[in-house]
Design a protein around this motif. Structure first.
Motif, PDB file in Angstrom:
ATOM      1  N   CYS A  21       0.847  -1.198   0.000  1.00 14.64           N
ATOM      2  CA  CYS A  21       0.000   0.000   0.000  1.00 14.64           C
ATOM      3  C   CYS A  21       0.883   1.248   0.000  1.00 14.64           C
ATOM      4  CB  CYS A  21      -0.907  -0.018   1.238  1.00 14.64           C
ATOM      5  SG  CYS A  21      -2.016   1.405   1.370  1.00 14.64           S
ATOM      6  N   GLY A  65      -0.392   4.261   1.154  1.00 17.69           N
ATOM      7  CA  GLY A  65      -1.056   5.211   2.037  1.00 17.69           C
ATOM      8  C   GLY A  65      -0.088   5.986   2.908  1.00 17.69           C
ATOM      9  N   VAL A  96      -8.997  -0.505   8.643  1.00 16.09           N
ATOM     10  CA  VAL A  96      -9.006  -0.007   7.270  1.00 16.09           C
ATOM     11  C   VAL A  96     -10.024  -0.784   6.444  1.00 16.09           C
ATOM     12  CG1 VAL A  96      -6.622   0.818   7.263  1.00 16.09           C
ATOM     13  CG2 VAL A  96      -7.124  -1.573   6.659  1.00 16.09           C
ATOM     14  N   ILE A 139      -5.824  -2.141   0.352  1.00 15.49           N
ATOM     15  CA  ILE A 139      -6.311  -1.198   1.362  1.00 15.49           C
ATOM     16  C   ILE A 139      -6.807   0.041   0.614  1.00 15.49           C
ATOM     17  CG2 ILE A 139      -5.693   0.242   3.339  1.00 15.49           C
ATOM     18  CD1 ILE A 139      -3.560  -1.848   4.030  1.00 15.49           C
ATOM     19  N   CYS A 140      -8.055   0.456   0.853  1.00 12.81           N
ATOM     20  CA  CYS A 140      -8.719   1.443  -0.004  1.00 12.81           C
ATOM     21  C   CYS A 140      -8.729   2.845   0.599  1.00 12.81           C
ATOM     22  CB  CYS A 140     -10.165   1.030  -0.272  1.00 12.81           C
ATOM     23  SG  CYS A 140     -10.321  -0.588  -1.061  1.00 12.81           S
ATOM     24  N   ALA A 141      -8.639   3.812  -0.286  1.00 20.19           N
ATOM     25  CA  ALA A 141      -8.932   5.204   0.054  1.00 20.19           C
ATOM     26  C   ALA A 141     -10.443   5.427  -0.087  1.00 20.19           C
ATOM     27  CB  ALA A 141      -8.169   6.138  -0.875  1.00 20.19           C
ATOM     28  N   SER A 142     -10.952   6.485   0.516  1.00 20.77           N
ATOM     29  CA  SER A 142     -12.401   6.720   0.496  1.00 20.77           C
ATOM     30  C   SER A 142     -12.928   6.911  -0.922  1.00 20.77           C
ATOM     31  CB  SER A 142     -12.749   7.941   1.350  1.00 20.77           C
ATOM     32  OG  SER A 142     -12.081   9.089   0.866  1.00 20.77           O
ATOM     33  N   GLU A 174     -11.861   5.597  -3.612  1.00 13.35           N
ATOM     34  CA  GLU A 174     -11.809   4.360  -4.391  1.00 13.35           C
ATOM     35  C   GLU A 174     -13.040   3.481  -4.179  1.00 13.35           C
ATOM     36  OE1 GLU A 174      -6.983   3.702  -4.646  1.00 13.35           O
ATOM     37  OE2 GLU A 174      -8.061   3.103  -2.833  1.00 13.35           O
ATOM     38  N   LYS A 200      -3.003  10.435  -1.268  1.00 18.40           N
ATOM     39  CA  LYS A 200      -2.362   9.206  -0.808  1.00 18.40           C
ATOM     40  C   LYS A 200      -2.920   8.725   0.534  1.00 18.40           C
ATOM     41  CE  LYS A 200       2.086   9.640  -3.176  1.00 18.40           C
ATOM     42  NZ  LYS A 200       3.555   9.580  -3.032  1.00 18.40           N
ATOM     43  N   GLU A 201      -3.926   9.407   1.040  1.00 14.00           N
ATOM     44  CA  GLU A 201      -4.469   9.055   2.352  1.00 14.00           C
ATOM     45  C   GLU A 201      -5.515   7.961   2.208  1.00 14.00           C
ATOM     46  OE1 GLU A 201      -7.290  11.467   5.245  1.00 14.00           O
ATOM     47  OE2 GLU A 201      -5.234  12.222   5.338  1.00 14.00           O
ATOM     48  N   ILE A 202      -5.351   6.865   2.975  1.00 12.47           N
ATOM     49  CA  ILE A 202      -6.339   5.785   2.944  1.00 12.47           C
ATOM     50  C   ILE A 202      -7.451   6.081   3.954  1.00 12.47           C
ATOM     51  CG2 ILE A 202      -4.756   4.048   2.085  1.00 12.47           C
ATOM     52  CD1 ILE A 202      -5.640   3.909   5.712  1.00 12.47           C
ATOM     53  N   ASP A 243      -9.397   5.739   7.104  1.00 13.08           N
ATOM     54  CA  ASP A 243      -9.170   5.279   8.476  1.00 13.08           C
ATOM     55  C   ASP A 243     -10.522   5.028   9.142  1.00 13.08           C
ATOM     56  OD1 ASP A 243      -8.376   4.752  11.039  1.00 13.08           O
ATOM     57  OD2 ASP A 243      -7.282   6.628  11.334  1.00 13.08           O
TER      58      ASP A 243
END
Length: 789
Positions: A79, A81, A90, A124-127, A129, A142-144, A146
């Motif tokens: 990932c 992130g 996550v 592991i996904c970002a919002s 995505e 680049k923030e996944i 949380d």
């Protein structure tokens, strides 16, 4: 209209499931096109817990995470992130899950992969995505996402963890445009309660604002703005909306923003009444509803600038336009994070004026969609009350400052007489009075003595037949007993137009023409390409689009467009159509059937092939005594030297011609194009003539060929008539079978070759008689027209 089943279930807890609810609506009210499950959007997605993070050996920006998702221990995921932490919860997309791809924002299906020589099993996904960008906005790309704030355990389904388990009913409103009340949750709740024989314990919010000080405002156009109300409220600010409001807005596929915006959308979807909220501190002096001035513009919420006309309804203060009623608001008067005082606007605008504005500016909103159905003026105050009640839940100390309500022409109360006998006769049923009264009571229709008082939201129930339909609808159309109608049937006599349409389609399709059925509309661009004047066509008052502004006065423009659309795929195309065209003569508009066809060709003398096609067609429909004649009166798009009019019994019925090459090129057609058009009304009197039987001769038929050199302008028909008149008893038929033109050998001349058929009813024609006849024919033709070749 998209509706949340979770909200329906909240108010009607006795509903069984989304499927049964949809079936009830389909059988009694409106079609449910689809049920969309939110669970499907998060299929193969779970909550995972990061238990270890390591650096990637070959990429500084990547991390190798060991994630506990219960199904497998310490699953390895690569990932990038920027906010990864140990013990963090996550969103994990498993193999087979569909996520949005960063670069193109199209959905891709997850599969096992290797990232810089390190295996990565899931993701592991970002919002953004997983479609939650607005719900959980990220600080950087680049923030996944949380999920540590959730009180859930690892391996739980993501849809359950986020409570994204709703089902969205997509209701088709096209068949119920006559019912403006049906574009809201209140309508669906009332309908479902009635279908289930229950009473809905939910009424419109109704606060009395009349005692508040008057807000300074003015409605200058009450004839098109039947009602316009404003309420000024202070001590409020923007905050997060409550869950029900968010659910309703998300179900409608709109973004949740903040309370002072969401609550106006809540009014639209829950009550069916559009509302708008202005920032009260951005209003300068008085608010006025008026027509726009031709020089005014509007910088709207969609960041576009619109040029207005004096036919557009606007809301303005003393210095600027605030909104385009009722389509879109002005950016500078919108609520924001700093808003403290607001003005709530609800209104009833004329649907025709709004539709004209939309057609001109091409601004489409859900509010406009509702206004087009002619919503109910009474709803305005209820919608304002709904918004105030919602704001009070968050701001109990808010203050209602001023109120303005322009409502001179009240919505009329609908009443009609109860007539059980009429209902039963119309439906062919035998309902009891108590049963019918229960149905009407569940529909909020009150019966006082023998009079029915219709609720304000059912203003379309004006006739007894409407009440009968409501009774049958709620009882169930499938409960109506099927009976054989008692009517006398006579043979249907069709006119010749019907037979001509059928025979035309059979004839031309048998010769490899394609039967087309075009829209009856044209526009200026299309007619200009054909050198035609759009002002000769009948203009539409409310055209559907810029492509369809006028009614066609010829079939040829759309046939030519069909040729343009298909010429890329085929070398030779033949199209035909028999349909109505629309003509105007001063203030009168007439409709007439025309028969037209178009064909491409590469050789020069196609004209005579077309003559043969037309001749064969006329023989099929039993039209006799016709011929073709050169004419100087031709359409603007025709070739002036290659055109002939069609004459039937000495009356002009149509044309055969070639499209001018410059016109053909405008439609990307490089080959020659030939057209034929007949005005059906002129042809009808000559159709299907009875053919008289003649005795057959017992003697042999004979024929011979003659060629004559004549002037180019001379028609073959005149020579053929001259030949046939030499001896009408012996000469049975004269056919032109060849034309020869050569400027070097025959300057300004051409050779016409005829085949002459001769036969006697009394004797065999001898050679002497034949040669004498030929001499007479040559003498007659040379004396009048030309010389024997």
């Amino acid at each position: 209209m998209k509706v949340s089943y979770k909200i329906l279930k909240k108010y009607l807890p006795y509903l069984e499931n989304a499927l049964k609810t949809s079936q009830d609506l389909i059988m009694h009210t409106a079609e449910v096109e689809e049920i969309n499950s939110q669970k499907q959007d998060f299929e193969n997605m779970v909550v995972g817990k990061i238990i270890k993070i390591e650096k990637h050996p070959d990429a500084d920006s990547l991390r190798i995470c060991l994630v506990d998702i219960w199904e497998k221990d310490n699953l390895q995921i690569v990932c990038w992130g920027s906010n990864l932490e140990v013990w963090q919860l996550v969103a994990v997309a498993k193999i087979g899950a569909s996520v949005l791809w960063h670069w193109e924002w199209e959905k891709i299906v997850m599969k096992k992969t290797t990232i810089r020589w390190v295996e990565s099993f899931w993701m592991i996904c970002a919002s953004e995505e997983i479609g939650l960008k607005d719900k959980f906005p990220a600080k950087s790309e680049k923030e996944i996402l949380d999920l540590s704030f959730l009180n859930v355990v690892a391996w739980k389904s993501l849809s359950e963890a986020l409570e994204k388990d709703d089902e969205i009913l997509e209701i088709d409103n096209k068949a119920i445009n006559h019912r403006p009340d049906m574009f809201s949750y209140m309508w669906i709740l009332r309908e479902l309660a009635t279908i289930n024989w229950r009473k809905l314990d939910l009424e419109y919010k109704n606060i009395d604002f009349s005692k508040l000080p008057e807000l300074k405002a003015k409605n200058e156009i009450p004839e098109v703005v039947q009602r316009y109300s404003l309420l000024k409220v202070s001590w409020v600010w923007n905050t997060i909306s409550r869950e029900e409001i968010e659910t309703i807005i998300e179900a409608a596929w709109h973004w949740v923003k903040w309370l002072l915006v969401d609550v106006s959308n809540y009014s639209l979807y829950f009550y069916g009444q559009p509302a708008h909220i202005f920032d009260g501190d951005k209003i300068e002096w008085n608010i006025t509803v008026r027509y726009a001035k031709s020089w005014e513009t509007l910088e709207a919420l969609d960041d576009k600038i619109y040029e207005l006309s004096d036919k557009d309804i606007v809301i303005a203060d003393d210095k600027k336009v605030l909104a385009l009623g009722w389509i879109i608001g002005w950016k500078s008067s919108a609520v924001s994070e700093t808003t403290k005082n607001i003005i709530i606007e609800t209104a009833h605008f004329d649907q025709a004026v709004l539709r004209m504005t939309w057609k001109k500016l091409w601004v489409r909103t859900d509010a406009l969609n509702v206004f087009e159905k002619d919503i109910l003026p009474e709803l305005a105050s209820y919608a304002t009350s709904l918004i105030v009640e919602e704001l009070k839940l968050v701001f109990p100390n808010l203050k209602l400052e001023n109120y303005f309500d322009s409502y001179t022409k009240k919505q009329e109360i609908v009443k009609q007489q109860f007539d059980l006998e009429f209902y039963n006769n119309l439906i062919w049923a035998s309902y009891k009075q108590d049963y019918v009264e229960n149905i009407l009571a569940n529909l909020w229709i009150k019966k006082v003595w023998n009079e029915l008082l219709i609720p304000f939201w059912r203003k379309e129930l004006n006739f007894k037949a409407d009440i009968a339909e409501e009774i049958a609808r709620i009882d169930g159309y499938d409960n109506i007993i099927t009976t054989v109608p008692r009517i006398n049937l006579w043979a249907i006599v069709q006119d010749n137009t019907y037979y001509l349409k059928n025979d035309s389609r059979a004839f031309f399709t048998g010769r490899w023409f394609f039967d087309v059925y075009n829209y009856s509309f044209v526009n200026k661009d299309l007619t200009t390409k054909l050198n035609l004047n759009i002002n000769d066509c009948v203009a539409l008052k409310n055209s559907l689009s810029e492509e369809q502004t006028h009614m066609r006065n010829s079939l040829i423009p759309n046939l030519m467009r069909g040729l343009e659309d298909n010429i890329r795929d085929r070398n030779n195309i033949k199209l035909f159509e028999i349909e109505k065209v629309f003509s105007k003569n001063w203030n009168e508009i007439s409709e007439d059937y025309y028969l037209s066809w178009v064909m491409t060709a590469s050789k020069d003398l196609v004209y005579y092939d077309i003559q043969n096609i037309v001749s064969d067609f006329f023989k099929t429909i039993f039209v006799d005594n016709f011929y073709f004649e050169i004419t100087s009166n031709y359409p603007a798009f025709a070739h002036g030297w290659r055109i002939a009019k069609i004459i039937v019994r000495w009356k002009e019925v149509g044309f055969v011609w070639e499209i001018h090459p410059t016109v053909a090129k405008r439609f990307d057609v490089k080959t020659r194009v030939w057209f034929f058009e007949i005005e059906v009304s002129k042809l009808l009197p000559h159709l299907y003539n009875k053919v008289k039987a003649h005795d057959l001769s017992n003697f042999q038929e004979n024929n011979f060929d003659l060629s004559f050199v004549v002037d180019k302008e001379l028609s073959g028909r005149e020579i053929a008539l001259t030949i046939s008149w030499v001896d009408k008893k012996l000469i049975k038929k004269v056919e032109l079978f060849d034309i020869y033109e050569n400027e070097e050998k025959l300057p300004w001349k051409r050779s016409l070759s005829f085949k002459v058929f001769i036969q006697s009813m009394e004797w065999t024609i001898s050679d002497e008689i034949k040669w004498n006849l030929i001499k007479n024919i040559v003498a007659k033709v040379e004396k009048k027209w030309g010389s024997l070749r």
